[in-house]
Design a protein around this motif. Structure first.
Motif, mmCIF file in Angstrom:
data_model
loop_
_atom_site.group_PDB
_atom_site.id
_atom_site.type_symbol
_atom_site.label_atom_id
_atom_site.label_comp_id
_atom_site.label_asym_id
_atom_site.label_seq_id
_atom_site.Cartn_x
_atom_site.Cartn_y
_atom_site.Cartn_z
ATOM 1 N N MET A 140 34.482 13.138 -15.600
ATOM 2 C CA MET A 140 33.625 12.374 -16.498
ATOM 3 C C MET A 140 32.631 11.592 -15.659
ATOM 4 O O MET A 140 32.826 10.408 -15.404
ATOM 5 N N GLU A 141 31.592 12.266 -15.214
ATOM 6 C CA GLU A 141 30.585 11.643 -14.351
ATOM 7 C C GLU A 141 29.637 10.833 -15.220
ATOM 8 O O GLU A 141 29.074 11.351 -16.180
ATOM 9 N N LEU A 142 29.456 9.567 -14.888
ATOM 10 C CA LEU A 142 28.556 8.738 -15.689
ATOM 11 C C LEU A 142 27.109 8.910 -15.224
ATOM 12 O O LEU A 142 26.181 8.705 -15.989
ATOM 13 N N LEU A 149 23.510 18.822 -8.786
ATOM 14 C CA LEU A 149 24.139 18.051 -7.710
ATOM 15 C C LEU A 149 25.370 17.304 -8.220
ATOM 16 O O LEU A 149 26.305 17.053 -7.478
ATOM 17 N N ARG A 150 25.347 16.925 -9.489
ATOM 18 C CA ARG A 150 26.481 16.194 -10.038
ATOM 19 C C ARG A 150 26.815 16.707 -11.424
ATOM 20 O O ARG A 150 26.223 16.291 -12.402
ATOM 21 N N GLY A 151 27.730 17.658 -11.488
ATOM 22 C CA GLY A 151 28.114 18.236 -12.765
ATOM 23 C C GLY A 151 29.282 17.490 -13.376
ATOM 24 O O GLY A 151 30.018 16.793 -12.681
ATOM 25 N N ARG A 152 29.423 17.620 -14.690
ATOM 26 C CA ARG A 152 30.656 17.152 -15.332
ATOM 27 C C ARG A 152 31.656 18.305 -15.391
ATOM 28 O O ARG A 152 32.849 18.117 -15.442
ATOM 29 N N ILE A 256 23.001 13.720 0.648
ATOM 30 C CA ILE A 256 23.877 14.290 -0.384
ATOM 31 C C ILE A 256 25.191 14.686 0.287
ATOM 32 O O ILE A 256 25.185 15.395 1.292
ATOM 33 N N GLU A 257 26.317 14.276 -0.327
ATOM 34 C CA GLU A 257 27.619 14.679 0.207
ATOM 35 C C GLU A 257 27.911 16.110 -0.246
ATOM 36 O O GLU A 257 28.247 16.349 -1.394
ATOM 37 N N VAL A 258 27.760 17.069 0.682
ATOM 38 C CA VAL A 258 27.977 18.472 0.293
ATOM 39 C C VAL A 258 29.430 18.910 0.514
ATOM 40 O O VAL A 258 29.868 19.914 -0.039
ATOM 41 N N GLY A 259 30.163 18.161 1.331
ATOM 42 C CA GLY A 259 31.549 18.534 1.576
ATOM 43 C C GLY A 259 32.346 17.333 2.017
ATOM 44 O O GLY A 259 31.779 16.303 2.429
ATOM 45 N N ASN A 260 33.662 17.447 1.907
ATOM 46 C CA ASN A 260 34.546 16.350 2.242
ATOM 47 C C ASN A 260 35.848 16.927 2.787
ATOM 48 O O ASN A 260 36.377 17.885 2.232
ATOM 49 N N ILE A 261 36.331 16.372 3.896
ATOM 50 C CA ILE A 261 37.637 16.807 4.407
ATOM 51 C C ILE A 261 38.524 15.575 4.561
ATOM 52 O O ILE A 261 38.053 14.505 4.951
ATOM 53 N N GLY A 296 27.776 24.259 -6.779
ATOM 54 C CA GLY A 296 26.520 23.915 -7.447
ATOM 55 C C GLY A 296 25.782 22.845 -6.657
ATOM 56 O O GLY A 296 24.572 22.900 -6.471
ATOM 57 N N ARG A 297 26.566 21.858 -6.176
ATOM 58 C CA ARG A 297 25.928 20.802 -5.391
ATOM 59 C C ARG A 297 25.285 21.385 -4.130
ATOM 60 O O ARG A 297 24.179 21.010 -3.750
ATOM 61 N N LEU A 298 25.966 22.343 -3.516
ATOM 62 C CA LEU A 298 25.419 22.958 -2.306
ATOM 63 C C LEU A 298 24.137 23.731 -2.639
ATOM 64 O O LEU A 298 23.132 23.626 -1.938
#
Ligand code: ATP
Ligand code: MG
Length: 417
Positions: A140-142, A149-152, A256-261, A296-298
């Motif tokens: 639930m992205e506000l 870049l920012r999907g729900r 833009i944060e494209v990935g996270n580890i 999608g963000r990538l």
């Protein structure tokens, strides 16, 4: 593919609601369609790009031992209660069916993968295990105002690793880090993407984000001018100097944060009591890591980095097609020559979008710039007569004439570069 049969069309303009560059170009180019804020359809051209990105990620995941699965989106409430996240996760979509039974729509899959692994992992000999998927996530992205870049609802590649000790987890974490650099390089944003220190949560000092510098970024990062590592805002407030080299000189950038580890350690194995027997038969905790990339963000980030005022400029590795063949002129003998050239190119293994539509040169060139395929071939009355074809790179103003007889080897050279 022939453009005349492509069911989507390009659009000159779109709703003024669309503020982000990625959504403007991707919607106008017929790559995506917006159903509502944060929810998109991937159309034929868009799906081609999406699948190319997916395959690059898949190759890199398989190369580091990843085994691919697909876990469900519809998930029992009980799993989420087990970790406490049913009540603590603000962006969780919850639903109730007509029988009163409650479910979560998965925003991430720790609550599913850990009980799954518990069914198969008994002994330290069963470890390590690396499992990944490409799967829909619901959050639930506000702030879903930045296109894809920012999907729900969005697809994430999520990899989970399971280890019998911390050292093994640490080593694999570094292997994933390298694979992530390969991915971002291969999709064409290697130069703009920085490994960035982020908070590690309660279990680990740091996690790492991969941040791509662009004015469209919603995050602020600080790039160490000595070692080129990034530090995110949260970490920068806690530690004024670079956590790696100690230097204090930073450059502030939007990214833009494209990935996270993330090193999860025992955060999720504990609540599900996922344990193995060690050599002496004693029960032992399992260490975990999780590693995400939003597809999608990538894709949206690639557009934010690679475009000009006319449209997208796809890096070849993720372009929906390698070549945009454009026919100029409407007479039948010429159309036949165009068809022949298209057939020859596709038979030789090139991926070609063929603009065989009865449209003006202006319309065709504008559409071609918008769609953004890196190489363009133009067949006109004049070039056809001299058995030539005009070649133009999307990145360059100047074009050149190529003999059709040597076209294949010329294109192979271009594509290799
Ligand atoms: P953000 O801070 O941008 O909300 P996050 O920290 O919630 O991201 P993670 O939970 O770490 O993101 O998810 C892993 C990856 O999934 C992110 O690095 C990003 O590439 C992608 N991702 C996260 N949220 C979204 C979203 N709403 N739409 C598309 N991709 C997303
Ligand atoms: Mg988030």
């Amino acid at each position: 593919m022939k453009q005349s049969i492509l069911f989507t069309k390009t659009a000159k303009s779109i709703s003024s609601e669309e503020k982000s560059i990625n959504s403007q170009f991707l919607i106008r180019g017929g790559y995506i369609d917006k159903l509502m804020a944060g929810v998109y359809t991937f159309l034929p051209l868009g799906l081609k790009v999406f699948k190319k990105i997916e395959n690059i990620i898949r190759e890199e995941m398989n190369a580091i031992g990843g085994q691919e699965i697909i876990m469900p989106s519809l998930q029992p409430k009980e799993n989420w209660q087990q970790t406490g996240r049913w009540n603590t996760m603000d962006d969780l979509y919850k639903l109730k069916d007509s029988q009163g039974q409650e479910f979560a729509l998965g925003p991430t899959h720790e609550e599913i993968i850990v009980p799954l692994l518990k069914k198969f992992i008994n002994s330290y000999k069963d470890l390590p295990v690396y499992v990944y998927q490409f799967q829909d996530k619901f959050r639930m992205e506000l702030r879903s105002k930045s296109g894809i870049l920012r999907g729900r609802e969005f697809v994430m590649k999520d990899l989970y690793s399971f280890h019998s000790d911390e050292k093994d987890m640490d080593e694999y974490y570094n292997i994933v880090k390298k694979a992530y650099f390969n991915i971002f390089k291969r999709v064409g944003i290697g130069q703009e993407t920085y490994l960035t220190f982020a908070a590690g949560g309660s279990f680990s000092k740091y996690s790492h984000e991969f941040q791509t510098v662009t004015p469209a970024g919603e995050d602020i990062i600080y790039i160490c001018q000595k070692c080129n590592l990034g530090v995110n805002k949260e970490i920068k407030t806690e530690t004024p100097s670079c956590p790696d080299c100690g230097a204090k000189d930073f450059k502030e950038e939007k990214a833009i944060e494209v990935g996270n580890i993330f090193k999860l350690k025992t955060k999720y194995s504990e609540p599900f009591n996922l344990k193995v027997k060690d050599q002496s038969g004693k029960e032992k905790e399992i260490f975990m890591g999780c590693y995400g990339i939003g597809l999608g963000r990538l894709m949206g980030t690639i557009v934010e980095v690679h475009h000009d005022s006319k449209g997208i400029i796809w890096p070849l590795a993720v372009s929906p097609f390698q070549i945009h063949l454009i026919l100029l002129g409407n007479n039948e003998p010429l159309a036949k020559k165009g068809e022949e050239l298209y057939n020859n190119l596709t038979k030789s293994g090139f991926e070609v979008l063929y603009d065989d539509r009865q449209e003006s040169a202006g319309v065709k060139f504008n559409d071609s710039d918008l769609i953004g395929i890196p190489f363009r071939l133009i067949l006109s009355e004049k070039t056809a007569e001299s058995k030539q074809v005009e070649f133009k790179s999307r990145l360059k103003e100047k074009s050149q004439l190529i003999k059709q007889a040597s076209l294949n080897s010329f294109l192979n050279e271009q594509i290799k570069l």
